[in-house]
Design an enzyme around this catalytic site. Structure first.
Site, PDB file in Angstrom:
ATOM      1  N   ASP A 241     -85.072  45.951  94.178  1.00 31.76           N
ATOM      2  CA  ASP A 241     -83.832  45.794  94.939  1.00 31.76           C
ATOM      3  C   ASP A 241     -82.932  46.992  94.699  1.00 31.76           C
ATOM      4  O   ASP A 241     -81.736  46.840  94.424  1.00 31.76           O
ATOM      5  CB  ASP A 241     -83.118  44.496  94.542  1.00 31.76           C
ATOM      6  CG  ASP A 241     -82.074  44.087  95.582  1.00 31.76           C
ATOM      7  OD1 ASP A 241     -81.241  43.230  95.270  1.00 31.76           O
ATOM      8  OD2 ASP A 241     -82.102  44.645  96.697  1.00 31.76           O
TER       9      ASP A 241
ATOM     10  N   GLY B 213     -69.117  35.212  93.393  1.00 31.50           N
ATOM     11  CA  GLY B 213     -70.061  35.208  94.509  1.00 31.50           C
ATOM     12  C   GLY B 213     -70.654  33.820  94.611  1.00 31.50           C
ATOM     13  O   GLY B 213     -70.262  32.912  93.894  1.00 31.50           O
ATOM     14  N   THR B 214     -71.638  33.678  95.479  1.00 32.85           N
ATOM     15  CA  THR B 214     -72.248  32.358  95.621  1.00 32.85           C
ATOM     16  C   THR B 214     -73.096  32.035  94.408  1.00 32.85           C
ATOM     17  O   THR B 214     -73.350  30.889  94.104  1.00 32.85           O
ATOM     18  CB  THR B 214     -73.158  32.328  96.861  1.00 32.85           C
ATOM     19  OG1 THR B 214     -73.926  33.528  96.869  1.00 32.85           O
ATOM     20  CG2 THR B 214     -72.337  32.233  98.121  1.00 32.85           C
TER      21      THR B 214
ATOM     22  N   VAL C 156     -67.957  36.406  87.651  1.00 38.53           N
ATOM     23  CA  VAL C 156     -67.946  37.457  86.636  1.00 38.53           C
ATOM     24  C   VAL C 156     -66.563  37.567  86.025  1.00 38.53           C
ATOM     25  O   VAL C 156     -65.562  37.635  86.733  1.00 38.53           O
ATOM     26  CB  VAL C 156     -68.341  38.817  87.251  1.00 38.53           C
ATOM     27  CG1 VAL C 156     -68.397  39.871  86.170  1.00 38.53           C
ATOM     28  CG2 VAL C 156     -69.695  38.697  87.923  1.00 38.53           C
TER      29      VAL C 156
ATOM     30  N   VAL D 131     -63.035  38.655  87.503  1.00 44.36           N
ATOM     31  CA  VAL D 131     -62.970  39.869  88.317  1.00 44.36           C
ATOM     32  C   VAL D 131     -63.807  39.775  89.577  1.00 44.36           C
ATOM     33  O   VAL D 131     -63.752  40.645  90.424  1.00 44.36           O
ATOM     34  CB  VAL D 131     -63.409  41.130  87.537  1.00 44.36           C
ATOM     35  CG1 VAL D 131     -62.390  41.502  86.516  1.00 44.36           C
ATOM     36  CG2 VAL D 131     -64.748  40.914  86.912  1.00 44.36           C
TER      37      VAL D 131
END
Lengths: 404, 370, 419
Positions: A190, A73-74, A78, A70
């Site tokens: 974050d 990313g780097t 996922v 789904v």
């Protein structure tokens, strides 16, 4: 406490069962006594060749089935997956990519995520069900499945309308998540709307602990290069090496403002720009309103001509009318320049904004991603009870004679 | 409703009471009274009932009629009129909504019941009994009836509002399109004239170039204008109020009173308990401790200098967080008796897995030559 | 108690807490499984050797061939669980020393985390399969990563005396993490000790507050109570001084004995520091316990409901202090050192050859992904590989002979008395 909620605990999360070990030993003995005269290459077909931890790892891995990818990313890929014995229970499997350029072994983000998520269990913190390694020594985290997207999507989607009761509900959940982290002496570092994921029941969960760390003991330096710029508090921009949970509270305040305005409140292009925007918005920090600030490494004094005075409650009420006076007061307490004057997580949750009208909306009534899940849910729920096909199929329509 | 046209037909020429004809009174209008549905002209109504209630003048009908109940007939067929009135009345009382029922079957049953009642009343079967039923139901469910009425009223008014809004929008759109058309035409006109003047003033070689240019300019202008209008339209759409959020009309009803015996299968309405006040901590109790009371200051040779370190404090470093942490770690788990608790847990685990593992273990144990 | 429940949610409690018997049985099982594995592997390698020797013309290593054959003749003697434990303990001590060699030295807590990682790892793995030397450096490195004391791998490897490369350090990382079941958080008693000391100092200076369930006590009461306890083992000038002294002694105990024994598996961090404190200054520790859990009977002579806890705790703390007290560092005991040497020699012979060179295995793995590489750290052994391994072992043996002092190759750090 990353207990899998799916009934029995996963073997990796409990003290190993003595039975597994006995099983291994038995089969190992079996193998050696019968004497595998085959060539040197040991093919680990039977359990006996596997070590205890490898076996445990395989047990865990086998509990989950990957369905489809789904996201990518780097840093990780996922997948959506489910429990092998219960296809309706969905999970997210995050497989962390091995970065060939990073020579220091497992990346720090992964280490932090795993470490802290194992210890934190709370309805407003994403749950880590299991961790296992895949065949190529890649780490896979089995996380809670959160299909509702993130808060950033809701804020940016102009088809979705929300009001102060919704904001109150979301902020409440965020505040609780942050409070729980601080209770366990973990700084998230974050917090921003796209790290606030939404579960299928509407609950907001804090995710992405890649930058987290535990509170520091006195005299230990921490890095100031944390938190995404727009949500970073002034003390970090000024290079403070020792700080407290107040950094997370500032980020929370920025998220609050963004929920109210539907655009990021203070969006600088560089660190310097961010600092100046903060000064413009909230006032310039000086030794009077923030004792000791001039001693911070990157502090730059502003000349008297450009000094912006510290904004008061009326400023917040003007800028954020939707919040109301009490809400503006809470926001102000979260956005105090001097971190010592900022609310702590407990103080935020004890503010009276949560208990005055309007009441925070219930999860089931919160706005969702436009279309999609809710629509589907509605359609599925309408099919109530036993549908008696046949005689009364067409009788249902009510005749309207323009009454009144 | 072809009422007006129909009432002008020849059969209605004569009023059954006063026998006056339309020929003599071209504006004669007929009224009926829902008591007996007899028709008579306005003047008769005035004449007979202005001074109070009186008996219906039609021969054979002795119903007492009142002037204020006379009204215009909406349907051609008086039978239909009567049925509709009955229907309206019954539905006014038996106005349960689909969502209040447990299942579709129950709702359908309710609808059938209602139709039965209406049919009875219309065909004058068991009138007294049916009326009694109705009245009893009405008395028992006053609250729910009123609530449902309120919902219906709300729906009607919002429907109206939406209708008028849409009409308004349509009108505006038409206007906008018209204007656009106009401006475009004017521009083309102007462009053409400009083009002609330039042709007239320029040389022949320039002609082609001017032609092309002129064309291009026109296109650019029109596309620019169109995109501008598009943007404006989008902004307006964004500013439009969204009526998605219907106000939360809580259909608070008494749980028990739903089953009147007349209407069956109503969903069990849970009486919502008075909502508990919102707890920001959702059950957790912050700062609760059993072993110690956290102080805001602890004297310590090692930590006290930090209280004077301006730089550390300016960054926000809070010694209270450290106090809290050390105090917690000092006592967390002090009364956790690992030996006991772990053996209990292991026992529980093995007993769970014994059943499945037992058989396999027995088998393997026999083969274990180690 | 609330604080106890908070501890019960930690991974240390849930996954890494054992009873004495369960700990023993676990180690026994691990040892047994590993022994089987080693025997099987040695047998395989020896068989492979023989086939190589007979098929290839010019065998490069006739001696190693002989050696391997000889080994096969008598059954391989594997380590016992007790011997394994001694070995692990030695390497835990070495970890402390390794941490000291860095400038600035690696903080105590990071080193303690590394030691606990080692101990946890060797609950489910055997030193015969993975030599502690290679795991130790890796454990320390991983500890710096997880405990907020990050130093780069290069810096770390450079700081290790000897010629350890970065590959050597990082090779067992994944294995180690798997062995830890990816639970990186270790709860230490150090901060708890700090907390206890803070409370005592506050009470000593008349600023203490009573426990929540004993609200009738005042700061003065507490102070009085503190000042009237039995004298300390070592006399000191004032109560504050006494507390500070006890603090120091306890900290040393926590750094050493608590790490090198099974204390972390059997007791909770607060119990550990309390036990150590009992050893350092018994009356002081008992005073604190009394204040927190109330003495046997309270003012009104009624039996305290918390008393049951108190007596159980007393028992537990006594056990734990005994455990801590029983520890003596290996390096200071010549008898233990001798036994250690013997164990090391034994280990040399019963190392699983298929798992020896993890660094090389990883490199091979990354450059030849197409060959059917088995899962998890290089279990592939081809005939040439076995030969190579045998050669390596011969070289190592020669090296060992050259340095008669210590079987582990060059000493990581010259012996130093701990202070």
């Amino acid at each position: 406490m990353a207990l899998s909620p799916f009934g029995s605990r996963s073997p990796s999360m409990t003290v190993h069962s003595p039975n597994t070990a006995i099983r291994l030993r038995a089969t190992a003995a079996q193998n050696s006594s019968t004497g595998t005269a085959s060539a040197a290459v040991s093919k680990p077909v039977q359990n006996g060749d596997r070590e205890l931890t490898e076996q445990l790892n395989i047990d865990v891995r086998e509990r989950y089935v990957k369905d489809r990818k789904v996201g990518e990313g780097t840093y990780a890929v996922v997948y959506v997956g489910h429990l092998r014995h219960d296809p309706s229970s969905l999970v997210a499997i995050k497989k962390i990519k091995v970065n060939a350029e990073y020579k220091d072994g497992l990346a720090m983000d992964a280490v932090r995520e795993v470490k802290y998520l194992q210890e934190l269990k709370h309805p407003n913190v994403i749950a880590l069900h299991d961790v296992f390694s895949s065949k190529d020594q890649n780490l896979s985290l089995v996380l809670e499945f959160l299909p509702g997207g993130d808060l950033e999507m809701l804020i940016k989607d102009s088809d979705i309308q929300y009001g102060v009761a919704d904001i109150k509900a979301w902020m409440g959940m965020l505040a609780r998540g942050v409070w729980w982290c601080h209770e366990n002496f973990v700084l998230h570092r974050d917090i921003k709307p796209n790290n606030l994921l939404i579960a299928s029941d509407g609950e907001v969960k804090l995710a992405d602990f890649g930058l987290a760390r535990s509170f520091a003991d006195p005299l230990f330096n921490m890095t100031h290069q944390v938190i995404t710029r727009w949500y970073r508090p002034p003390e970090l921009l000024y290079g403070a090496r020792q700080y407290s949970g107040a950094v997370d509270i500032w980020s929370m305040g920025m998220v609050f403002a963004e929920l109210l305005l539907r655009v990021p409140f203070v969006a600088g292009n560089t660190d310097l720009d961010q600092t100046s925007k903060i000064c413009e918005a909230f006032g310039t920090p000086t030794e009077e309103n923030w004792p000791g600030v001039s001693k911070l490494p990157y502090y730059i004094a502003t000349d008297k001509a450009h000094l912006v005075p510290l904004q008061g409650r009326d400023f917040f009420m003007r800028q954020f009318p939707t919040a109301g006076p009490v809400g503006a007061d809470l926001l102000m307490s979260m956005c105090a320049l001097d971190p010592r004057k900022r609310s702590t997580a407990v103080q935020c949750l004890r503010h009276n904004w949560w208990t005055i009208e309007p009441r925070p909306t219930k999860n089931e009534d919160l706005p969702r991603k436009s279309g999609g899940t809710k629509k589907m849910g509605d359609d599925l729920t309408r099919r109530g009870g036993e549908l008696d096909e046949g005689m009364f199929k067409s009788a249902a329509r009510q005749l309207d004679f323009g009454m009144k | 409703m072809a009422s007006n046209a129909a009432s002008r037909r020849d059969e209605d020429e004569v009023c059954p009471v006063c026998k006056s004809s339309r020929y003599l009174n071209p504006d004669m209008r007929f009224l009926i009274n829902p008591e007996c549905y007899h028709k008579m002209c306005e003047s008769c109504v005035d004449r007979i009932f202005s001074s109070g209630p009186a008996n219906c003048p039609v021969a054979g009908c002795r119903k007492t009629l009142r002037k204020n109940r006379f009204r215009k007939q909406t349907f051609e067929d008086i039978g239909v009129e009567r049925e509709v009135d009955i229907r309206r009345r019954v539905m006014h009382i038996l106005n349960r909504r689909e969502e209040e029922f447990d299942s579709k079957r129950a709702y359908d049953d309710f609808l059938e019941q209602r139709e039965d009642i209406i049919a009875n009343l219309v065909s004058r079967i068991d009138v007294a009994k049916t009326e009694a039923q109705l009245q009893k139901y009405a008395a028992d469910n006053m609250q729910s009836i009123r609530a449902n009425q309120a919902i219906e009223a709300e729906e009607a008014s919002s429907f109206q509002a939406r209708m008028s809004l849409e009409q308004e929008e349509a009108r505006l759109r038409r206007q906008a399109v018209r204007q656009e058309y106009e401006t475009e035409r004017r521009e083309i006109q102007a462009g053409r004239e400009d083009f002609l003047t330039r042709l007239a003033s320029g040389s022949s070689t320039d002609a082609a170039a001017i032609a092309r240019e002129g064309h291009k300019v026109l296109l650019k202008k029109s596309s620019a204008r169109r995109s501008e209008e598009e943007r404006i339209r989008q902004k307006q759409a964004a500013l439009r109020l969204d009526n998605k959020r219907v106000s939360n009309l809580s259909t608070v009803e008494q749980a028990g009173a739903a089953d009147t015996g007349l209407v069956k299968g109503l969903r069990k309405i849970k009486t919502p308990e008075p909502e508990k006040p919102y707890d920001p901590f959702m059950g957790y109790v912050p700062e609760k401790r059993d072993y110690y009371s956290l102080q805001s200051y602890y004297p310590s040779q090692y930590l006290d200098p930090i209280r004077n370190d301006a730089r550390m404090l300016a960054g926000g470093y809070d010694l209270r967080e450290y106090y809290s942490r050390t105090l917690l770690e000092a006592f967390a788990g002090l009364s956790c008796f690992v030996g006991e608790e772990i053996s209990q847990r292991d026992a529980a685990n093995t007993s769970k897995s014994t059943a499945t593992e037992g058989a396999s273990m027995a088998v393997e144990g026999g083969e274990n030559t180690a | 108690m609330i604080e106890d429940d908070i501890y019960r949610a930690s991974s240390q409690y849930r996954l890494w807490s054992y009873t004495e018997p369960s700990l023993q049985s676990l180690r026994a099982t691990t040892n047994a499984v590993a022994s089987e594995r080693v025997r099987a592997a040695l047998r395989r390698s020896c068989e492979a050797h023989q086939s190589t020797a007979t098929s290839a013309a010019g065998t490069p290593l006739p001696e190693s061939n002989m050696e391997v054959k000889n080994k096969d003749e008598k059954d391989v003697e594997c380590l016992t669980p007790e011997e394994e434990l001694v070995l692990v303990r030695y390497y835990c001590e070495k970890t402390l020393e390794l941490g000291e060699t860095y400038k600035p030295p690696i903080p105590t807590m990071v080193r303690a985390t590394a030691i606990q990682y080692l101990r946890r790892f060797y609950l489910t793995n055997s030193p015969m399969t993975y030599h502690p030397k290679s795991i130790m450096a890796c454990a320390l490195f991983v500890a710096t990563k997880t405990d907020n004391y990050y130093i780069s791998l290069r810096q770390f490897a450079d700081g290790i005396p000897g010629d350890t490369t970065t590959e050597d350090v990082i090779a067992p990382e994944f294995l180690l993490m798997q062995g830890l079941r990816f639970t990186f958080d270790v709860r230490h008693p150090f901060r708890g000790l700090e907390g206890g000391v803070l409370e005592l100092q506050a009470i000593a200076q008349g600023q203490g507050q009573p426990a929540p369930h004993l609200p009738y006590e005042t700061a003065e009461d507490l102070q009085q109570g503190l000042l009237s306890i039995a004298p300390p083992p070592v006399p000191s000038s004032s109560m504050s001084d006494r507390i500070a002294r006890a603090h120091g002694t306890t900290r040393e105990l926590l750094k050493s004995a608590a790490q090198m024994t099974d204390a972390y598996f059997l007791y909770t961090p607060s119990q550990i520091w309390f036990s150590a404190f009992l050893l350092a200054d018994r009356p002081l520790a008992e005073f604190l316990l009394d204040v927190k859990l109330a003495p046997e009977t309270d003012e009104n002579g009624l039996v305290n409901p918390l008393y049951e806890i108190r007596s159980k705790l007393h028992h537990v703390l006594t056990e734990c202090s005994a455990l801590l007290q029983s520890y003596t560092p290996l390096s200071s005991d010549p008898a233990q050192m001798k036994s250690l040497k013997r164990i090391a020699k034994k280990l040399y012979h019963c190392q699983n050859p298929e798992k020896v060179n993890l660094a090389a295995a990883q490199k091979r793995e990354s450059t030849q992904p197409s060959t059917a590489v088995q899962s998890d750290a290089g279990i592939v052994t081809s005939e040439s590989e076995t030969e190579r391994l045998a050669k390596k072992r011969k070289l190592e043996q020669e090296q060992k002979v050259r340095q008669e002092d210590d079987v582990f190759g060059p000493e990581l750090v010259t012996q130093r008395t701990k202070q």
